[in-house]
Design a protein around this motif. Sequence first.
Motif, PDB file in Angstrom:
ATOM      1  N   UNK A 254      54.275   6.721  29.317  1.00 30.61           N
ATOM      2  CA  UNK A 254      54.517   7.247  27.975  1.00 30.61           C
ATOM      3  C   UNK A 254      55.531   8.380  28.112  1.00 30.61           C
ATOM      4  N   UNK A 255      56.829   8.052  27.931  1.00 28.76           N
ATOM      5  CA  UNK A 255      57.881   9.038  28.193  1.00 28.76           C
ATOM      6  C   UNK A 255      57.875   9.398  29.664  1.00 28.76           C
ATOM      7  N   UNK A 256      57.780  10.696  29.947  1.00 23.94           N
ATOM      8  CA  UNK A 256      57.789  11.156  31.339  1.00 23.94           C
ATOM      9  C   UNK A 256      56.403  11.119  31.966  1.00 23.94           C
ATOM     10  N   UNK A 257      55.383  10.945  31.161  1.00 25.98           N
ATOM     11  CA  UNK A 257      54.035  11.041  31.709  1.00 25.98           C
ATOM     12  C   UNK A 257      53.405   9.663  31.923  1.00 25.98           C
ATOM     13  N   UNK A 258      52.540   9.599  32.901  1.00 24.16           N
ATOM     14  CA  UNK A 258      51.791   8.378  33.181  1.00 24.16           C
ATOM     15  C   UNK A 258      50.375   8.562  32.653  1.00 24.16           C
ATOM     16  N   UNK A 259      49.966   7.648  31.769  1.00 19.53           N
ATOM     17  CA  UNK A 259      48.585   7.681  31.272  1.00 19.53           C
ATOM     18  C   UNK A 259      47.742   6.798  32.179  1.00 19.53           C
ATOM     19  N   UNK A 260      46.722   7.392  32.783  1.00 18.80           N
ATOM     20  CA  UNK A 260      45.832   6.618  33.646  1.00 18.80           C
ATOM     21  C   UNK A 260      44.657   6.124  32.811  1.00 18.80           C
ATOM     22  N   UNK A 261      44.890   5.029  32.094  1.00 13.59           N
ATOM     23  CA  UNK A 261      43.856   4.511  31.188  1.00 13.59           C
ATOM     24  C   UNK A 261      42.634   4.051  31.972  1.00 13.59           C
ATOM     25  N   UNK A 262      42.869   3.448  33.144  1.00 13.01           N
ATOM     26  CA  UNK A 262      41.783   3.114  34.078  1.00 13.01           C
ATOM     27  C   UNK A 262      42.193   3.637  35.432  1.00 13.01           C
ATOM     28  N   UNK A 263      41.251   4.279  36.107  1.00 11.88           N
ATOM     29  CA  UNK A 263      41.624   5.019  37.307  1.00 11.88           C
ATOM     30  C   UNK A 263      40.698   4.675  38.481  1.00 11.88           C
ATOM     31  N   UNK A 264      40.660   3.380  38.824  1.00 12.39           N
ATOM     32  CA  UNK A 264      39.835   2.968  39.972  1.00 12.39           C
ATOM     33  C   UNK A 264      38.417   2.631  39.554  1.00 12.39           C
ATOM     34  N   UNK A 265      38.275   1.533  38.810  1.00  9.19           N
ATOM     35  CA  UNK A 265      36.974   1.186  38.225  1.00  9.19           C
ATOM     36  C   UNK A 265      36.484  -0.144  38.791  1.00  9.19           C
ATOM     37  N   UNK A 266      35.219  -0.189  39.169  1.00  8.04           N
ATOM     38  CA  UNK A 266      34.591  -1.414  39.657  1.00  8.04           C
ATOM     39  C   UNK A 266      33.381  -1.735  38.791  1.00  8.04           C
ATOM     40  N   UNK A 267      33.370  -2.942  38.230  1.00  5.09           N
ATOM     41  CA  UNK A 267      32.190  -3.367  37.460  1.00  5.09           C
ATOM     42  C   UNK A 267      31.908  -4.840  37.770  1.00  5.09           C
ATOM     43  N   UNK A 268      30.693  -5.263  37.471  1.00  3.17           N
ATOM     44  CA  UNK A 268      30.407  -6.687  37.563  1.00  3.17           C
ATOM     45  C   UNK A 268      29.343  -7.063  36.537  1.00  3.17           C
ATOM     46  N   UNK A 269      29.317  -8.355  36.198  1.00  8.95           N
ATOM     47  CA  UNK A 269      28.275  -8.885  35.319  1.00  8.95           C
ATOM     48  C   UNK A 269      27.859 -10.239  35.869  1.00  8.95           C
TER      49      UNK A 269
ATOM     50  N   UNK B 132      31.122   5.635  26.428  1.00  5.18           N
ATOM     51  CA  UNK B 132      31.962   6.766  26.806  1.00  5.18           C
ATOM     52  C   UNK B 132      32.794   7.237  25.630  1.00  5.18           C
ATOM     53  N   UNK B 133      33.359   8.418  25.769  1.00  2.00           N
ATOM     54  CA  UNK B 133      34.096   9.052  24.677  1.00  2.00           C
ATOM     55  C   UNK B 133      35.340   8.247  24.306  1.00  2.00           C
ATOM     56  N   UNK B 134      35.888   8.554  23.153  1.00  2.00           N
ATOM     57  CA  UNK B 134      37.144   7.942  22.712  1.00  2.00           C
ATOM     58  C   UNK B 134      38.242   8.242  23.728  1.00  2.00           C
ATOM     59  N   UNK B 135      38.989   7.212  24.084  1.00  2.00           N
ATOM     60  CA  UNK B 135      40.078   7.396  25.040  1.00  2.00           C
ATOM     61  C   UNK B 135      39.656   7.343  26.496  1.00  2.00           C
ATOM     62  N   UNK B 136      38.395   7.011  26.762  1.00  2.00           N
ATOM     63  CA  UNK B 136      37.915   7.038  28.149  1.00  2.00           C
ATOM     64  C   UNK B 136      38.250   5.763  28.927  1.00  2.00           C
ATOM     65  N   UNK B 137      38.782   4.731  28.237  1.00  2.00           N
ATOM     66  CA  UNK B 137      39.224   3.535  28.958  1.00  2.00           C
ATOM     67  C   UNK B 137      38.395   2.287  28.717  1.00  2.00           C
ATOM     68  N   UNK B 138      37.496   2.320  27.744  1.00  2.00           N
ATOM     69  CA  UNK B 138      36.577   1.202  27.522  1.00  2.00           C
ATOM     70  C   UNK B 138      37.318  -0.072  27.086  1.00  2.00           C
ATOM     71  N   UNK B 139      38.196   0.078  26.087  1.00  2.00           N
ATOM     72  CA  UNK B 139      38.929  -1.113  25.613  1.00  2.00           C
ATOM     73  C   UNK B 139      39.882  -1.625  26.687  1.00  2.00           C
ATOM     74  N   UNK B 140      40.467  -0.706  27.438  1.00  2.00           N
ATOM     75  CA  UNK B 140      41.352  -1.118  28.531  1.00  2.00           C
ATOM     76  C   UNK B 140      40.570  -1.930  29.555  1.00  2.00           C
TER      77      UNK B 140
END
Length: 239
Positions: free
Chosen positions: A16-31, A41-49
């Motif tokens: 995003x311009x000069x900045x990097x948004x880390x929407x997901x930052x090393x996440x492991x899940x399974x189902x 989690x809070x808004x913007x925490x990466x759930x939809x990503x």
Amino acid sequence: MSATIHVENARKHYQSGDTTVRALDGVTIEARPGELIGIMGASGSGKSTMLLIAGLLEPPTEGEVFFRGERVSCPGADLDRLRAFRRRNIGFVFQKANLIPFLSAIENVALALKIDDVPKRAAHDYAEALLVELGLGHRVDNRPARLSGGEQQRVAIARALANDPPLLLADEPTAALDSVRSRHVMELFRTIADVRGASILVVTHDPRSVDLFDRVYEFSDGKIVATSRRTAPEALAAH
Ligand SMILES: Nc1ncnc2c1ncn2[C@@H]1O[C@H](COP(=O)(O)OP(=O)(O)OP(=O)(O)O)[C@@H](O)[C@H]1O
Ligand SMILES: [Mg+2]
């Protein structure tokens, strides 16, 4: 048995311009089959990503996605291949039902089957059976405008289930519903996991549904900060 979906150490970065948004930052899940999993989690925490990556809508920037043990997505994955895999294996439910307004409930569900070349009569019959299973047998001929919000959402769930996907992903499916209808929809997901053996990931802000989940991943700033498990009834009985 291997997990239906396993996302391993996924990162998703947006420039995003000069900045990097880390929407997901090393996440492991399974189902696993039959598991209903909450993502909170809070808004913007990466759930939809997380759902974009697990749902093969976008490949991760780093990390891997395994489906029944087979690696299906990684950085640079072929988008056509992801789409083909997704269509056969994954159902989606969103905050709004997004039904086609001039089609009846049964036609909305049958359409998802017809896209997959199921004969018209068979599509109609299966769509009706699904709606009956979801408690909408008396509403099959109604158009969306003649259904309540909760009923519309159940039609959307029936549509997502039409191709019998082993994985169902839902992003805040009850956000537009009152608490009674929200509970009803969440209980429906629990039943779908139990009866069909589907794996279901649900993003929700509603803490009242946590008793239904096998596991809840709590997100913060693109990371999982806590994982909680439902206490198994056998474990309670043992005390
Ligand atoms: N396409 C994009 N380009 C740039 N930044 C993005 C993009 N998509 C998401 N983000 C950013 O990534 C972060 C995570 O977004 P995400 O939509 O996953 O959050 P969320 O947990 O679903 O939030 P909410 O509860 O509000 O829906 C946010 O900071 C968001 O602004
Ligand atoms: Mg979101």
